[in-house]
Design a protein around this motif. Sequence first.
Motif: not given
Length: 345
Positions: A186-187, A237, A242-243, A246, A316, A319-323
């Motif tokens: 997920w990154s 994320r 967001n979790l 995800n 991409e 996935v919700k939210g940046d790393r």
Amino acid sequence: METGRVVGRIKLGSQGLEVSAQGLGCMGMSPFPPFHEQPKPEQDMIALIHHAVHSGVTFLDTSDVYGHFTNEILLGKALKGGVREKVELATKFGRDGKKGIRGDPAYVRAACEASLKRLQLDCIDLYYQHRVDIRFPIEVTIGELKKLVEEGKIKYIGLSEASASTIRRAHAVHPITAVQLEWSLWSRDVEQEIIPTCRELGIGIVAYSPLGRGFFSSGVKAVEKFTNKELLKLIPRFLPENLEHNKTIFERVNEMATRKGCTPSQLALAWVHHQGNDVCPIPGTTKIENFNDNIRALSMKLTPEEMVELESFASEDVVKGDRYSKDVTTWKNSETPPLSSWKAA
């Protein structure tokens, strides 16, 4: 306890460095707020390191910032008694607790000499710039590292969280052996430009957080391990809003892992291994049983169809939210001034 060497070897970069096909991230072995705040028993951590080396995982990853210098001290103790000759040790510099990110020549040299002292070594195998100092031309920082290579204090130079253009400019001064970056199911934004650049230049790729900071080990339960809730702000994320979205990603990976008779973490780690023989993931752990589970991912086989299916779970747009939060220094903001702008003191 398992015995014998069970992990293969790969070439990292094109300057001659050979490492185990999977490494061991040692950050979690020392308190490193906000990621890890509770100290671990020193003898247990040394036993884990020795078990890893005995199993063939000889590529050990640390940094001067981990545990505020204490992780390097731990590694120094663990490498005694003939262990040093069996390992490839990587450490990092660049995060000055007083002045932030630094890459000026004086600091580069002082940091290296301090790490050598804590590690009780004469030479570091792979020395990374942990984060890029955007105030100094990257050529200046690499120029000082080149001198350290010539003096025999380090063998190979690496970069961590560097942009493609930064990597190119650095490599023109002295060959870069490895780039460490966050790469997992997920990154994956590094696949667009950074991975191709590394491969064009013959630079090895070291994938940190290949299990998504524990997400692919335990799903939403990974958040329960965060004793400092400020960490949630650093990794968006994992924020509740967001979790909730995800968690479906983990559920789908877990379903596939059940079909294949493995754990979701083994499946996610196997996906990283299938990216190529120039990629070395460095999952971290503080438990021997988790370490043993991780190295079993090396023997897993994934078909092209399974790879596509896995990637669809965490694309991409899924996935919700940046790393990382926007104020954390990463490759996205690692551009440095041109060399022509710098004047030596």
